[in-house]
Design a protein around this motif. Structure first.
Motif, PDB file in Angstrom:
ATOM      1  N   GLY A   1       0.807  -1.220   0.000  1.00  0.00           N
ATOM      2  CA  GLY A   1       0.000   0.000   0.000  1.00  0.00           C
ATOM      3  C   GLY A   1       0.831   1.256   0.000  1.00  0.00           C
ATOM      4  O   GLY A   1       0.601   2.166   0.810  1.00  0.00           O
ATOM      5  N   LEU A   2       1.815   1.336  -0.898  1.00  0.00           N
ATOM      6  CA  LEU A   2       2.753   2.459  -0.893  1.00  0.00           C
ATOM      7  C   LEU A   2       2.048   3.783  -1.123  1.00  0.00           C
ATOM      8  O   LEU A   2       2.345   4.778  -0.446  1.00  0.00           O
ATOM      9  N   THR A   3       1.129   3.815  -2.085  1.00  0.00           N
ATOM     10  CA  THR A   3       0.458   5.083  -2.380  1.00  0.00           C
ATOM     11  C   THR A   3      -0.313   5.581  -1.173  1.00  0.00           C
ATOM     12  O   THR A   3      -0.210   6.763  -0.795  1.00  0.00           O
ATOM     13  N   ALA A   4      -1.081   4.718  -0.527  1.00  0.00           N
ATOM     14  CA  ALA A   4      -1.849   5.130   0.645  1.00  0.00           C
ATOM     15  C   ALA A   4      -0.920   5.521   1.791  1.00  0.00           C
ATOM     16  O   ALA A   4      -1.195   6.473   2.532  1.00  0.00           O
ATOM     17  N   ARG A   5       0.195   4.801   1.944  1.00  0.00           N
ATOM     18  CA  ARG A   5       1.117   5.113   3.037  1.00  0.00           C
ATOM     19  C   ARG A   5       1.699   6.516   2.896  1.00  0.00           C
ATOM     20  O   ARG A   5       1.684   7.312   3.863  1.00  0.00           O
ATOM     21  N   TYR A   6       2.186   6.842   1.701  1.00  0.00           N
ATOM     22  CA  TYR A   6       2.823   8.151   1.526  1.00  0.00           C
ATOM     23  C   TYR A   6       1.797   9.276   1.509  1.00  0.00           C
ATOM     24  O   TYR A   6       2.088  10.393   1.948  1.00  0.00           O
ATOM     25  N   GLN A   7       0.580   9.015   1.030  1.00  0.00           N
ATOM     26  CA  GLN A   7      -0.472  10.030   1.148  1.00  0.00           C
ATOM     27  C   GLN A   7      -0.752  10.353   2.606  1.00  0.00           C
ATOM     28  O   GLN A   7      -0.884  11.524   2.987  1.00  0.00           O
ATOM     29  N   ARG A   8      -0.844   9.314   3.424  1.00  0.00           N
ATOM     30  CA  ARG A   8      -1.131   9.531   4.837  1.00  0.00           C
ATOM     31  C   ARG A   8       0.023  10.267   5.519  1.00  0.00           C
ATOM     32  O   ARG A   8      -0.206  11.177   6.331  1.00  0.00           O
ATOM     33  N   GLN A   9       1.249   9.890   5.211  1.00  0.00           N
ATOM     34  CA  GLN A   9       2.383  10.589   5.816  1.00  0.00           C
ATOM     35  C   GLN A   9       2.408  12.064   5.430  1.00  0.00           C
ATOM     36  O   GLN A   9       2.749  12.923   6.250  1.00  0.00           O
ATOM     37  N   LEU A  10       2.039  12.367   4.184  1.00  0.00           N
ATOM     38  CA  LEU A  10       2.046  13.752   3.717  1.00  0.00           C
ATOM     39  C   LEU A  10       0.790  14.513   4.113  1.00  0.00           C
ATOM     40  O   LEU A  10       0.721  15.740   3.914  1.00  0.00           O
ATOM     41  N   GLY A  11      -0.217  13.817   4.642  1.00  0.00           N
ATOM     42  CA  GLY A  11      -1.455  14.475   5.031  1.00  0.00           C
ATOM     43  C   GLY A  11      -2.304  14.880   3.851  1.00  0.00           C
ATOM     44  O   GLY A  11      -3.024  15.877   3.907  1.00  0.00           O
ATOM     45  N   LEU A  12      -2.245  14.122   2.759  1.00  0.00           N
ATOM     46  CA  LEU A  12      -2.983  14.445   1.546  1.00  0.00           C
ATOM     47  C   LEU A  12      -3.912  13.300   1.185  1.00  0.00           C
ATOM     48  O   LEU A  12      -3.596  12.136   1.408  1.00  0.00           O
TER      49      LEU A  12
END
Length: 971
Positions: A346-357
Motif C-alpha cells: 500500500g505504498l500510495t496510501a502510506r505516503y499520502q497519509r504521511q504527507l497528510g494528503l
C-alpha cells in the motif's frame, strides 16, 4: 536453494534493454523500404474476436485409498501431547509428491500441528502431530494427507486418508518431541517451496527451542544450530538491487536461530571508506558539441531540488494522479511478480497519509487554476522500505492552496489519533509540522516565494529549502541535466531524472552503511511479531502479553532492543516500533543520525560492494532521463522515452551492442500489439555465426544470411488466439482443461497453437539470395524427411503468395489428420522483407503494414531523433532513443588513451589478425568485433595517432598485461 532477486530497476529498464537495438556509428546503407513515403492507408478494423470462456466450477482432489498404519510413539509434555504414526507406502504411491505441511486431522482444533517427516520416495510415511493433551493415550489417529501426482498429462492433487491404530508401541518416547520439532523446522526452512521470512524465522526459532527438548541430543543431526551458519553476508545488505524479500528471508533465518550479528566495534572513520572511483562525463564539452547547445527547455522546479536528489516533474497535477492510478493498476502487480513477492504494501496510501494528503481531493484542489507544475523529489530509491518524499508546487492561488491543505489534514485527525501541530525552523524557514506518535502522519509544510513544499521528512525538507534559497547545490545547475535537456530539446508533460550526484550518493558509504544497518533493524523489528504469530500457531491463541510470549520460549527479553541498544516497543496485536520506524514504514535514511564510525566488518563489506559496482560501471557514473507525453487521453496512449547514458560495460547492454554493430533503425509504432525491433549490423558476430550454421545444416556454401538487411522484428498481435493458447495450460485462474488424449494428440491444442498471433519479420537486401536459401532449405527437408512436409502456396493477399509449411496429411504416425490442417508455418516475401508466422489473419495484417509503409527504417547516426522503440498500445507506447550519446563514453575515453598509445605496424596487425581471427588493426577494429570489456574500451582508437612501431604481443597473458598498462596510462 536461494532464489535470484530481480534488480529493483528491472521494470524501468526492461523494455529499453530488451527492445532497443542501437549501434554507435553511422550506417551507410538504406533499405528499399525507405522509399515508401506515402501515408498509411486507412483500413477497416477487424471485428473483435471472442475470448475463450473461463473454465469455472469446483475441482475436488482425487480420492485415494486409505493408508493404514500404526501409532508408533506417544509423549506428553506439560499441557500438550505428541503422536507418531507410521504408514507403509508401496507401488505407485512412492511417486507421490507430498505436501508435508498439510496434514488434516479428524477433530482438529487450534493448536493441532501436524507434519510429514519424510518426502517423496520413502517407503514409510511418518506423521508427527503436536496437539493439546487429551485425557488418555490415543487408541487411534485418523486424518488425511495431500499430495500431487502426474496424471493424464498434468499435475493433480490427491487426498490420501490415513489411519493409525493404537495403542502406541512406545508409550513414553523421550525423543518424539525433538523429532517433531526437527521435521517441522526442516519443512519450514525449505526456501524452494513458498519462501517467506516468517517461515525462515519459525524454522530457526523451533530449532533453538528444539535444543531444550528431551532427547534432542540423542538423535543424529537433530542439533540444527550446528549446521546453520549465518546466511547473509553484510555486503548483500548494501546491494541496492537485492530484493527485500530475499534479504529478509536470510535475516530472519539468522534471527530465528539467534545467531549473533555483531559486526564488532565501530572504530573506522567513515572518511576511510573509498566509494567507487567513478568520474563524471565532460558534459560541458559534450553539450557544446550539440547542434543547439542551449536548446533545452528550462526546468524551474529543478532550481529548488538538491543536486543529489532524484527528480520527477509533471506539468499538471491531474497527470500525476493519472500516473499514480496507472502505477497501482500495472506497475505494482508487475513488480510483485518480478520480485516474487505477494505482499501489497500500500505504498500510495502510506505516503499520502504521511504527507497528510487525500488523492481523491487532489484533482479538485490542485487543478491548473490553483497550482502549476508539480515536482516530487527524494534522496534515496528505497520506496518500499521507507523513504523521504517531498512535493514542490508552483502556486497560482496560495490562499486556496493553504486552506485546502488544512482541510485535508483535519480529515486525517479523525482517522489517526494523537496528531499534534508544531512549528520548527529548517534552513532558516518556518515549517509547520503535524505528526502523530506512531509516525503514520508526518507532514512538514513550508513556503519560499511562489513555491510550496510538503514533505514527510524534516531532513529532506531542510535540504530542499536550502537548495531553493541558493544555499546548497541545485539540480538545475548540474551539467548532466543541462546536457540531457539540450540533447533532447522540447517540452514534455512529465520528466524524471536521476543525476550523477544522486547515483553517487546512493552508492556512497554514508547511504550504503545506513541502508545496511536499517535492514538489520528491520529484521529485529519483525522478530516480536513473528514470535507472536508462531505462538498462535503452536498454542492455538495469540499471546496475551510479552510475558506469556517470553515464557513460551519463543521470544527472549534481549530481543526487545536493537543491536545498537535502541528499545523496541511491542504489544501483541500491533506492529513493533522503535527509532528506526516500524516494519510497515522505516524511518527515512536522510532522517537517521549520520554515520561517523564503522566497524571493520562494515568497511570490508562496503569495499566488496564498491569493487563489484566498479566492475559493472568501469569508469563513469551515468545519468538517466525519462520523458512522458500523453498523445491520446481517450485511448490512454502515451510516449515514454528513456535515455541511459551510456551503455553499461560487461552486461547485457554490451551483448546487444555486439549484435547491433553499426546499424540503427527508426520504428513506426504499431496499434495492434507488441513489437520488438533489433538492428543487425553487417559486422555482427551473430550474423557470421548464423551464416556458418546455415551452411553446415544445408551443406551448401552459397546459403546463409547474406540476404538479411539491417533489422529484424518480433511481434505479437493483441488477438484472442494469444489468450486461447495460454488458456490451454492455465490451471491457476481456472479449472484445468479436460483432455481426452495426451497433449501431442489433442486437436484443440494444435488448433490454438495454429492461431498464435506471433510473427517475425526480417529486412531483405538480396531477394535472389533469399530465394536460393529457401530453396536449399526445402530441398534439405525433402531429402531428410520425404513425404513428411507439405511446402506449398495456400493463398494470396494483395498479389503476394502466402506459403505454408506444415505436416503432410499423409505423414505416417500422425494420430489425427486434422492436426496437419490445424497447424502450419506461413511465410510471405514482399521484396523489402520476409514475414513468418503461424496465424494467417495475423500474417495478412502484417503484410498490409509492410505494403503501407509501416516498416522500420535505417537511421542516420547524426540524426538525433532516430530511435529504436517498441510498440505496446494495449499497455503503453514507450521507447528508448539511441543516438550519438550512446557512444560518448567509449569515444571520449578511447580518444584520450589513443593520444598516448603507439600505433601498430602492418606486420604486427597481420600477426594479430591471424592469431585472433579478424582483419585490421587492433586500434581501429569496430567495437562489435571485440567481446571483452577491455577490448571494447580500447576499440575506437584515433586513427590519426602518430605511427610508431610497437612490440608484438607474443601471448594472451602478455596481451592482457599490455592492455592493462595502456588502461593505467590513460588515467
Amino acid at each position: 536453494m536461494r532464489r535470484l532477486a530481480p534488480r529493483w530497476f528491472a521494470p524501468l529498464l526492461a523494455a529499453p534493454l530488451a527492445l532497443a537495438g542501437c549501434g554507435t556509428e553511422k550506417s551507410e546503407k538504406t533499405g528499399p523500404n525507405e522509399q515508401v513515403e506515402a501515408p498509411p492507408a486507412a483500413r477497416a478494423e477487424d471485428p473483435p474476436e471472442p475470448l475463450p470462456a473461463l473454465r469455472t466450477g469446483t475441482l475436488a482432489p482425487a480420492e485415494h485409498a486409505e493408508l493404514k498404519g500404526a501409532i508408533a510413539a506417544y509423549r506428553v509434555e506439560g499441557e500438550v501431547e505428541y503422536v507418531e504414526v507410521r504408514l507403509p507406502v508401496t507401488g505407485d504411491d512412492l511417486s507421490l509428491d507430498w505436501d508435508r505441511l498439510h496434514v488434516e486431522l479428524d477433530g482438529a482444533g487450534p493448536g493441532h500441528v501436524g507434519v510429514l517427516a519424510n518426502g517423496t520416495g520413502a517407503t514409510e510415511a511418518i506423521v508427527l502431530v503436536r496437539r493439546p493433551k487429551s485425557g488418555a493415550a490415543p487408541e487411534a489417529l485418523r486424518g488425511a494427507l495431500l499430495a500431487r501426482r502426474w496424471q493424464d498429462g498434468r499435475n493433480e492433487w490427491v487426498r490420501v486418508p490415513f489411519g493409525g491404530a493404537g495403542p502406541a508401541k512406545q508409550a513414553d518416547d523421550a525423543g518424539l518431541v525433538a523429532r517433531w520439532a526437527e521435521a517441522l523446522a526442516h519443512v519450514l526452512g525449505d526456501t524452494w517451496t513458498e519462501p517467506h521470512p516468517w517461515k525462515q524465522f519459525a524454522a530457526g526459532r523451533i530449532a533453538t527451542w528444539l535444543k531444550k527438548q528431551p532427547g534432542a541430543k540423542a538423535i543424529a543431526g537433530s542439533d540444527l544450530l550446528r549446521d546453520r551458519p549465518a546466511r547473509t553476508d553484510l555486503s548483500q545488505l548494501m546491494d541496492t538491487t537485492t530484493g527485500m524479500m530475499s534479504m529478509q528471508e536470510a535475516l530472519q533465518h539468522d534471527r530465528g536461530l539467534r545467531l549473533s550479528r555483531d559486526t564488532g566495534p565501530r572504530t573506522v572513520a567513515l572518511a576511510d571508506l573509498k566509494p567507487p572511483p567513478l568520474a563524471a562525463h565532460p558534459f560541458a564539452v559534450m553539450q557544446a558539441a550539440l547542434p543547439n547547445p542551449n536548446g533545452g527547455a528550462a526546468e524551474p522546479l529543478a532550481a529548488a531540488t538538491p543536486a543529489e536528489f532524484w527528480y520527477a516533474r509533471v506539468d499538471d497535477v491531474r497527470l500525476l494522479l493519472r500516473l499514480l492510478d496507472e502505477a497501482d493498476t500495472w506497475i505494482t502487480p508487475v513488480v510483485q511478480i518480478l520480485q516474487q513477492n505477494p505482499e501489497d504494501r500500500g505504498l500510495t496510501a502510506r505516503y499520502q497519509r504521511q504527507l497528510g494528503l487525500h488523492r481523491s481531493d487532489l484533482a479538485k484542489l490542485f487543478g491548473h487554476t490553483v497550482v502549476g507544475e508539480v515536482a516530487i523529489v527524494g534522496s534515496d530509491p528505497y520506496l518500499r522500505e521507507g523513504t523521504d518524499v517531498t512535493l514542490i508546487f508552483a502556486l497560482k492561488q496560495p490562499e486556496v492552496f493553504d486552506a485546502e491543505l488544512t482541510r485535508q489534514l483535519d480529515g486525517y485527525r479523525a482517522e489517526v489519533a494523537g496528531i499534534e501541530a508544531s512549528t520548527v525552523k529548517l534552513a532558516g524557514v518556518d515549517v509547520q509540522r503535524a505528526a502523530d506518535p506512531n509516525g503514520q502522519v508526518r507532514q512538514h509544510r513550508a513556503r519560499v516565494g511562489d513555491l510550496a513544499f510538503v514533505s514527510n521528512s524534516p531532513g529532506a525538507l531542510a535540504r530542499v529549502l536550502a537548495a531553493a534559497q541558493g544555499q546548497a547545490p541545485r539540480l538545475a545547475d548540474e551539467p548532466d541535466l543541462k546536457y540531457m535537456l539540450a540533447r533532447d530539446p522540447g517540452t514534455h508533460q512529465a520528466l524524471a531524472f536521476l543525476s550523477d550526484k544522486f547515483i553517487a550518493a546512493v552508492v556512497g558509504p554514508q547511504q550504503k552503511i545506513l541502508a545496511a544497518r536499517r535492514q538489520e533493524a528491520l529484521a529485529e523489528l519483525l522478530v516480536p511479531g513473528y514470535a507472536a504469530l508462531l505462538h498462535g500457531w503452536l498454542f492455538g491463541h495469540a499471546p496475551k502479553d510479552i510475558k506469556e510470549l517470553t515464557a513460551a520460549g519463543l521470544l527472549a527479553a534481549d530481543e526487545l532492543k536493537h543491536a545498537g541498544g535502541e528499545a523496541i516497543a511491542f504489544t501483541p496485536g500491533q506492529a513493533a516500533r522503535s527509532s528506526w520506524g516500524s516494519p510497515e514504514a522505516l524511518t527515512p535514511i536522510v532522517d537517521l543520525p549520520a554515520v561517523e564510525k564503522v566497524s571493520e566488518a562494515e568497511r570490508n563489506a562496503y569495499d566488496n560492494f564498491a569493487l563489484g559496482y566498479q566492475n559493472y560501471w568501469q569508469q563513469f557514473i551515468d545519468p538517466v532521463a525519462i520523458r512522458l507525453d500523453v498523445r491520446d487521453e481517450a485511448e490512454a496512449v502515451a510516449d515514454v522515452d528513456v535515455r541511459v547514458l551510456p551503455l553499461i560495460s560487461a552486461t547485457d547492454y554490451s551483448q546487444i551492442e555486439s549484435v547491433v554493430g553499426k546499424s540503427r533503425v527508426t520504428v513506426t509504432a504499431s496499434d495492434r500489439g507488441l513489437q520488438a525491433v533489433w538492428a543487425v549490423g553487417q559486422d555482427s558476430q551473430l550474423r557470421r555465426d548464423m551464416d556458418q550454421l546455415m551452411r553446415t545444416l544445408t551443406g551448401k556454401g552459397d546459403v546463409g544470411l547474406g540476404w538479411l538487411g539491417d533489422w529484424v522484428m518480433l511481434g505479437l498481435d493483441d488477438r484472442a488466439g494469444l489468450v486461447g493458447l495460454l488458456s490451454q495450460w492455465d490451471d491457476t485462474a481456472q479449472l484445468p482443461p479436460k483432455r481426452e488424449r495426451n497433449q501431442f494428440e489433442d486437436l484443440e491444442l494444435w488448433q490454438q497453437i495454429g492461431k498464435f498471433p506471433g510473427y517475425a519479420i526480417a529486412e531483405v537486401k538480396n531477394p535472389t539470395m533469399l530465394v536460393a536459401t529457401l530453396a536449399a532449405i526445402k530441398t534439405t527437408v525433402e531429402s531428410v524427411a520425404p513425404g513428411m512436409v507439405a511446402w506449398d502456396p495456400v493463398a494470396r493477399h494483395r498479389d503476394l503468395p502466402i506459403v505454408r509449411i506444415g505436416v503432410s496429411p499423409g505423414a505416417p504416425l500422425l494420430p489425427d489428420k486434422a492436426i496437419a490442417e490445424a497447424f502450419g508455418i506461413h511465410y510471405v516475401q514482399t521484396g523489402a522483407a520476409i514475414v513468418v508466422g503461424l496465424d494467417r489473419p495475423t500474417i495478412t495484417r502484417v503484410i498490409d503494414d509492410l505494403l503501407d509503409g509501416r516498416l522500420p527504417k535505417v537511421g542516420a547516426a547524426t540524426d538525433p531523433h532516430s530511435w529504436c522503440r517498441p510498440a505496446l498500445p494495449w499497455a503503453r507506447r514507450c521507447g528508448r532513443r539511441c543516438c550519438g550519446c550512446c557512444r560518448a563514453r567509449p569515444t571520449l575515453r578511447a580518444s584520450r588513451r589513443c593520444a598516448r598509445r603507439r600505433s601498430c605496424s602492418a606486420a604486427t596487425r597481420r600477426r594479430r589478425s591471424r592469431r585472433r581471427g579478424w582483419r585490421g588493426s587492433a586500434c581501429s577494429t569496430s567495437a562489435s568485433r571485440r567481446s571483452t570489456p577491455t577490448a571494447r574500451r580500447s576499440s575506437r582508437c584515433a586513427p590519426k595517432a602518430r605511427p610508431t612501431r610497437c612490440r608484438a604481443r607474443r601471448s594472451p597473458r602478455r596481451s592482457r598485461r599490455c592492455r592493462s598498462q595502456a588502461r593505467r596510462s590513460s588515467g
